[in-house]
Motif scaffolding. Structure first.
Motif, PDB file in Angstrom:
ATOM      1  N   LYS A  54      -0.515   4.898  -5.719  1.00  0.00           N
ATOM      2  CA  LYS A  54       0.168   4.640  -6.984  1.00  0.00           C
ATOM      3  C   LYS A  54      -0.719   3.823  -7.926  1.00  0.00           C
ATOM      4  O   LYS A  54      -0.836   4.145  -9.110  1.00  0.00           O
ATOM      5  CB  LYS A  54       1.484   3.914  -6.740  1.00  0.00           C
ATOM      6  CG  LYS A  54       2.268   3.673  -8.006  1.00  0.00           C
ATOM      7  CD  LYS A  54       3.607   3.022  -7.727  1.00  0.00           C
ATOM      8  CE  LYS A  54       4.355   2.819  -9.037  1.00  0.00           C
ATOM      9  NZ  LYS A  54       5.671   2.209  -8.821  1.00  0.00           N
ATOM     10  N   ASP A  55      -1.364   2.780  -7.406  1.00  0.00           N
ATOM     11  CA  ASP A  55      -2.240   1.960  -8.248  1.00  0.00           C
ATOM     12  C   ASP A  55      -3.440   2.760  -8.747  1.00  0.00           C
ATOM     13  O   ASP A  55      -3.870   2.600  -9.886  1.00  0.00           O
ATOM     14  CB  ASP A  55      -2.710   0.716  -7.495  1.00  0.00           C
ATOM     15  CG  ASP A  55      -1.616  -0.318  -7.340  1.00  0.00           C
ATOM     16  OD1 ASP A  55      -0.665  -0.307  -8.148  1.00  0.00           O
ATOM     17  OD2 ASP A  55      -1.703  -1.137  -6.410  1.00  0.00           O
ATOM     18  N   ASN A  56      -3.973   3.630  -7.910  1.00  0.00           N
ATOM     19  CA  ASN A  56      -5.098   4.468  -8.337  1.00  0.00           C
ATOM     20  C   ASN A  56      -4.682   5.448  -9.428  1.00  0.00           C
ATOM     21  O   ASN A  56      -5.426   5.677 -10.382  1.00  0.00           O
ATOM     22  CB  ASN A  56      -5.674   5.213  -7.139  1.00  0.00           C
ATOM     23  CG  ASN A  56      -6.344   4.278  -6.157  1.00  0.00           C
ATOM     24  OD1 ASN A  56      -6.930   3.274  -6.537  1.00  0.00           O
ATOM     25  ND2 ASN A  56      -6.254   4.597  -4.883  1.00  0.00           N
ATOM     26  N   ILE A  57      -3.484   6.005  -9.294  1.00  0.00           N
ATOM     27  CA  ILE A  57      -2.974   6.927 -10.309  1.00  0.00           C
ATOM     28  C   ILE A  57      -2.728   6.173 -11.615  1.00  0.00           C
ATOM     29  O   ILE A  57      -3.075   6.658 -12.700  1.00  0.00           O
ATOM     30  CB  ILE A  57      -1.695   7.627  -9.818  1.00  0.00           C
ATOM     31  CG1 ILE A  57      -2.014   8.504  -8.600  1.00  0.00           C
ATOM     32  CG2 ILE A  57      -1.063   8.455 -10.935  1.00  0.00           C
ATOM     33  CD1 ILE A  57      -0.797   8.968  -7.824  1.00  0.00           C
ATOM     34  N   GLU A  58      -2.150   4.979 -11.517  1.00  0.00           N
ATOM     35  CA  GLU A  58      -1.908   4.178 -12.717  1.00  0.00           C
ATOM     36  C   GLU A  58      -3.202   3.806 -13.419  1.00  0.00           C
ATOM     37  O   GLU A  58      -3.252   3.718 -14.649  1.00  0.00           O
ATOM     38  CB  GLU A  58      -1.099   2.927 -12.358  1.00  0.00           C
ATOM     39  CG  GLU A  58       0.342   3.246 -12.032  1.00  0.00           C
ATOM     40  CD  GLU A  58       1.135   2.056 -11.536  1.00  0.00           C
ATOM     41  OE1 GLU A  58       0.522   1.034 -11.127  1.00  0.00           O
ATOM     42  OE2 GLU A  58       2.378   2.138 -11.557  1.00  0.00           O
ATOM     43  N   ALA A  87       0.086  12.312  -8.659  1.00  0.00           N
ATOM     44  CA  ALA A  87       1.439  11.759  -8.473  1.00  0.00           C
ATOM     45  C   ALA A  87       2.332  12.766  -7.757  1.00  0.00           C
ATOM     46  O   ALA A  87       3.127  12.386  -6.878  1.00  0.00           O
ATOM     47  CB  ALA A  87       2.037  11.361  -9.816  1.00  0.00           C
ATOM     48  N   LEU A  88       2.210  14.021  -8.110  1.00  0.00           N
ATOM     49  CA  LEU A  88       2.987  15.064  -7.448  1.00  0.00           C
ATOM     50  C   LEU A  88       2.620  15.156  -5.965  1.00  0.00           C
ATOM     51  O   LEU A  88       3.495  15.176  -5.097  1.00  0.00           O
ATOM     52  CB  LEU A  88       2.747  16.410  -8.139  1.00  0.00           C
ATOM     53  CG  LEU A  88       3.480  17.620  -7.569  1.00  0.00           C
ATOM     54  CD1 LEU A  88       4.987  17.474  -7.756  1.00  0.00           C
ATOM     55  CD2 LEU A  88       2.985  18.889  -8.242  1.00  0.00           C
ATOM     56  N   ASN A  89       1.328  15.174  -5.680  1.00  0.00           N
ATOM     57  CA  ASN A  89       0.856  15.274  -4.294  1.00  0.00           C
ATOM     58  C   ASN A  89       1.247  14.060  -3.459  1.00  0.00           C
ATOM     59  O   ASN A  89       1.471  14.176  -2.254  1.00  0.00           O
ATOM     60  CB  ASN A  89      -0.661  15.460  -4.248  1.00  0.00           C
ATOM     61  CG  ASN A  89      -1.085  16.815  -4.745  1.00  0.00           C
ATOM     62  OD1 ASN A  89      -0.320  17.776  -4.701  1.00  0.00           O
ATOM     63  ND2 ASN A  89      -2.298  16.897  -5.263  1.00  0.00           N
ATOM     64  N   GLU A  90       1.312  12.901  -4.093  1.00  0.00           N
ATOM     65  CA  GLU A  90       1.655  11.668  -3.387  1.00  0.00           C
ATOM     66  C   GLU A  90       3.160  11.398  -3.393  1.00  0.00           C
ATOM     67  O   GLU A  90       3.609  10.363  -2.921  1.00  0.00           O
ATOM     68  CB  GLU A  90       0.909  10.476  -3.998  1.00  0.00           C
ATOM     69  CG  GLU A  90      -0.594  10.550  -3.830  1.00  0.00           C
ATOM     70  CD  GLU A  90      -1.034  10.500  -2.370  1.00  0.00           C
ATOM     71  OE1 GLU A  90      -0.370   9.828  -1.562  1.00  0.00           O
ATOM     72  OE2 GLU A  90      -2.047  11.141  -2.045  1.00  0.00           O
TER      73      GLU A  90
END
Length: 107
Positions: A54-58, A87-90
Motif C-alpha cells: 500500500k505504501d509503495n502504491i501510494e 492496487a488491484l493485484n494487491e
C-alpha cells in the motif's frame, strides 16, 4: 573525516522543487531528471520503512500527482495506471477506488 551531511547530494528534495523544475525545464532536462530521481528515491525509502504494498502504491500515486500538477498529464495517467493495477493485484480496494477517482479527474 569529512561528512557529506548538508551537501547538495544529500539535500532533501521537495514536491514543489520537482514541480517547478518540470514546469520550467521539462521532463527531458538532465537536471530535472536528476531531481525527480532523488525525489523518487526519498519517497521510496520512506515507503520501504513499512515495506507494505500500500505504501509503495501510494508513493507512485504521489509521483503521478506531481506530474499532474506540473502539467504532464500523459505521464500522470501512465503512473496512475500502474498504481491502479498494483492496487488491484494487491486487493487494496479503497486505494484502487481512490486512484480511479483521480484518473477520472485527470482526463
Amino acid at each position: 573525516m569529512l561528512e557529506k551531511f548538508g551537501s547538495p547530494e544529500n539535500k532533501f528534495v521537495t514536491d514543489q522543487e520537482v514541480i517547478e523544475a518540470l514546469r520550467a525545464k521539462g521532463n527531458e532536462d538532465p537536471e530535472t531528471r536528476t531531481l525527480l530521481l532523488k525525489w523518487t528515491e526519498q519517497n521510496e525509502a520512506e515507503a520501504s520503512k513499512t515495506n507494505t504494498s500500500k505504501d509503495n502504491i501510494e508513493c507512485a500515486v504521489k509521483q503521478a500527482l506531481l506530474y499532474k500538477e506540473a502539467g504532464y498529464i500523459e505521464e500522470a495517467l501512465d503512473t496512475l495506471e500502474d498504481a491502479r493495477l498494483a492496487a488491484l493485484n494487491e486487493e487494496e480496494t479503497d486505494l484502487y477506488q481512490q486512484i480511479v477517482a483521480i484518473m477520472d479527474d485527470t482526463d
